[in-house]
Design a protein around this motif. Structure first.
Motif, short mmCIF file in Angstrom:
data_model
loop_
_atom_site.label_atom_id
_atom_site.label_comp_id
_atom_site.label_asym_id
_atom_site.label_seq_id
_atom_site.Cartn_x
_atom_site.Cartn_y
_atom_site.Cartn_z
N GLY A 1 74.15 -12.54 -3.77
CA GLY A 1 73.98 -10.84 -3.58
C GLY A 1 72.20 -10.78 -3.30
N MET A 2 71.82 -12.13 -2.30
CA MET A 2 70.71 -11.80 -2.44
C MET A 2 70.35 -12.43 -0.95
N GLY A 3 69.68 -12.07 -0.05
CA GLY A 3 69.22 -12.92 1.22
C GLY A 3 70.65 -12.86 2.38
N LYS A 4 71.79 -13.26 1.86
CA LYS A 4 72.62 -14.10 2.52
C LYS A 4 73.52 -13.08 2.81
N LYS A 5 73.62 -13.30 4.63
CA LYS A 5 74.47 -12.15 5.34
C LYS A 5 76.03 -11.39 4.66
N ALA A 6 76.16 -12.27 3.83
CA ALA A 6 77.86 -11.94 3.06
C ALA A 6 76.77 -10.78 2.36
N SER A 7 75.86 -10.72 1.56
CA SER A 7 76.03 -9.13 0.62
C SER A 7 75.63 -7.99 1.59
N GLU A 8 75.05 -8.65 2.95
CA GLU A 8 74.62 -7.30 3.87
C GLU A 8 75.55 -6.69 3.75
N GLU A 9 76.48 -7.29 5.12
CA GLU A 9 78.26 -7.03 5.37
C GLU A 9 78.87 -5.71 4.69
N LYS A 10 78.46 -6.53 3.01
CA LYS A 10 79.02 -5.80 1.70
C LYS A 10 78.54 -4.25 1.16
N ILE A 11 76.65 -4.43 1.48
CA ILE A 11 76.09 -3.24 1.06
C ILE A 11 76.52 -2.76 2.72
N ILE A 12 76.39 -3.21 4.21
CA ILE A 12 76.57 -1.84 5.08
C ILE A 12 78.79 -1.32 4.63
N GLU A 13 79.66 -2.02 4.00
CA GLU A 13 80.27 -1.48 4.33
C GLU A 13 79.94 -0.74 2.98
N GLU A 14 79.45 -0.88 1.99
CA GLU A 14 79.43 0.33 1.09
C GLU A 14 78.99 1.85 1.79
N CYS A 15 78.19 0.96 3.05
CA CYS A 15 77.49 2.80 3.32
C CYS A 15 78.50 3.58 4.34
N GLN A 16 79.79 2.60 4.52
CA GLN A 16 80.61 3.50 5.21
C GLN A 16 81.79 4.47 4.46
N HIS A 17 81.58 3.21 3.11
CA HIS A 17 82.81 4.58 2.04
C HIS A 17 82.08 6.20 1.95
N LEU A 18 80.38 5.98 1.68
CA LEU A 18 79.34 6.94 0.96
C LEU A 18 79.66 7.36 2.07
N SER A 19 79.41 7.24 2.91
CA SER A 19 79.04 8.17 4.11
C SER A 19 80.27 8.97 4.38
#
Ligand code: HEM
Length: 480
Positions: free
Chosen positions: A124-142
């Motif tokens: 969950g921290m500092g890794k590209k994978a978690s960044e991608e998860k958050i960006i994906e979730e931003c899209q659902h929220l949008s």
């Protein structure tokens, strides 16, 4: 939803001021540990009279309050082992029995915290994978925000679903659809538990357990808590059945692999047992959802309240990113946006008294002898609003985090995640979530008050819940 804790806190405020008035000093019955949040910081007047270290009575219990940046820093950073134990309120001791990481102490806490930190770093921290998860979730929220077509609505649920899904991704390795009944059930139960923990009867029970046992609906609390554990267990069980040690999907898998490894090597004296697993999962949900969700809600409300600041953030995002999706590595090139997020955390000060600490030994601190086992509240709000550290402590002023050239500048008294041994375990994840959610949303939407409501009329008086919530409000998210 909000009125109940509000009434409770008014009552407690009245008790508090009455007791202060009657005794001339803080010997009073029974304020909630969350009391100072009502008027944001009513302990500060006491600190002016009694100094930055003083004691008050919560019922029969004497607790020590630490005020101001220098005092809190010295206790939590210089004397961190003396001030670094946790005091769990009675009702939470009964629910957790010392398992997990939030309300535990000693060797079990140490091992669970170390394990969680290492594994949150991987998943969950500092890794590209978690960044991608958050960006994906931003899209659902949008998508949810877009469905309202610019009409005013309360965004709290949508935001809660989005930040809860980040914890689901990290813990279980997968996200849920916002309409999934199991997902909604878990969020609903967490909300119900929060409200019961804050009720007057629970506060009285925490202070005088044997006296107020009859008043508290313990059966209801224990039932909700048991239902929560049951559902968490069913998720864990499901993951156990399909576990592949070569490809861990999330925190639970890693825990199960370690547990099995210890069992196979005949190690029975271990903290990697089922109770710790289930409470670790629950703790990450409890500590990692309302906090980040509340801060995001503050950030959008503040943007609607201060449109010129919103203009500047959107101008910076546009000129640095053009139309492309924001990434973590952009943060260094977005000093104003970064300053605004820091100022939201400082201004809202959502956990004003940290969580209760406890001394691990007798300690002489600033001329006071504090006995081993004393409950200590480091008043984070008094640090974040310390008049000697901040130019405009009570205003929303992003310039607190900018130097004269407009570059982002760190401030030592910025402690919304606390400090020392008990510093927030999810700080890095929370910062990443706040940056990506906030910037992505502002790239896509303009946040405004409902039609006909002037910006100055947006109320910023916090509501007390587990955290300091922004007042209930509706906003418009107008697509850009
Ligand atoms: C503890 C703030 C997000 C997990 C804390 C504490 C504060 C805090 C003030 C108490 C520290 C103390 O007792 O001195 C925040 C804020 C957040 C946030 C402001 C978001 C804006 C998160 C997230 C997670 C998390 C996303 C999990 C992934 C925890 C845990 C603890 C904790 C497990 C207990 C640590 C321990 O006792 O060892 N947080 N937090 N927090 N936080 Fe956070």
């Amino acid at each position: 939803m909000i009125s109940h804790p509000k009434v409770c806190c008014y009552l407690l405020d009245v008790t508090y001021y009455l007791a202060i008035w009657l005794t001339g000093w803080g010997y009073f019955v029974p304020p909630s540990p969350l009391l100072p949040t009502r008027s944001n910081d009513p302990f500060s007047p006491l600190s002016k009279k009694f100094g930055s270290v003083f004691s008050v009575h919560f019922g029969m219990k004497k607790v020590v309050v630490l005020c101001g940046y220098r005092t809190v820093k010295e206790a939590l950073l210089t004397l961190d082992e003396a001030f670094g134990e946790r005091e769990a309120p009675t009702i939470l001791q009964e629910q957790t029995k010392g398992h997990g990481v939030l309300w535990s102490g000693g060797d079990s806490w140490k091992e669970m915290r170390r394990f969680a930190l290492t594994n949150l770093r991987d998943f969950g921290m500092g890794k590209k994978a978690s960044e991608e998860k958050i960006i994906e979730e931003c899209q659902h929220l949008s998508v949810v925000l877009q469905q309202f077509k610019g009409e005013a609505f309360d965004m709290s649920n949508a935001i809660t679903f989005a930040v809860s899904n980040i914890i689901c991704s990290i813990v279980y390795g997968s996200r849920f659809n916002y309409n999934d009944p199991e997902f909604r059930g878990q969020i609903g139960r967490a909300d119900a538990l929060n409200h019961i923990q804050l009720s007057v009867s629970t506060q009285l029970y925490n202070l005088y357990p044997s006296l107020f046992k009859w008043l508290l609906n313990r059966r209801r609390i224990l039932n909700i808590s048991a239902e929560n554990k049951k559902q968490t267990w069913s998720f864990i069980h499901h993951l156990k059945e399909s576990l592949n040690p070569e490809t861990c999907r999330g925190f639970v898998d890693t825990f199960l692999v370690r547990q099995k490894h210890l069992e196979d090597s005949g190690n029975t004296d271990t903290h990697f047992h089922d109770d710790n697993l289930v409470h670790m999962v629950l703790d990450l949900f409890i500590a990692g959802t309302e906090t980040t969700g509340t801060t995001l809600r503050w950030s959008l409300l503040l943007m609607a309240r201060y449109p010129l600041i919103q203009d500047r953030v959107q101008g910076e995002l546009r000129s640095v990113l053009g139309g492309r999706q924001v990434q973590m590595e952009d943060r260094k090139n977005l000093p104003y946006t970064n300053a605004v997020i820091h100022e939201v955390l400082r201004f809202s000060s959502i956990i004003p008294m940290a969580l209760p600490h406890k001394t691990s030994r007798d300690v002489t601190f600033r001329g006071h002898l504090i006995k081993k086992g004393t409950t200590v509240y480091p008043l984070l709000v008094s640090v974040l609003h310390d008049e000697s550290e901040w130019e405009k402590p009570r205003s929303f002023h992003p310039d607190h985090f900018l130097d004269t050239d407009g570059k982002f500048t760190k401030r030592d008294a910025f402690m919304p995640f606390s400090a020392g041994r008990r510093i927030c375990l999810g700080e890095t994840l929370a910062r990443m979530e706040l940056f990506l959610f906030f910037s992505s949303l502002l790239q896509r939407f303009r946040f405004t008050p409902p039609p006909g409501v002037p910006e100055e009329e947006l109320d910023l008086t916090p509501n007390v819940c587990f955290t300091l919530l922004p007042p209930t409000h509706k906003l418009c998210a107008v697509a850009l």
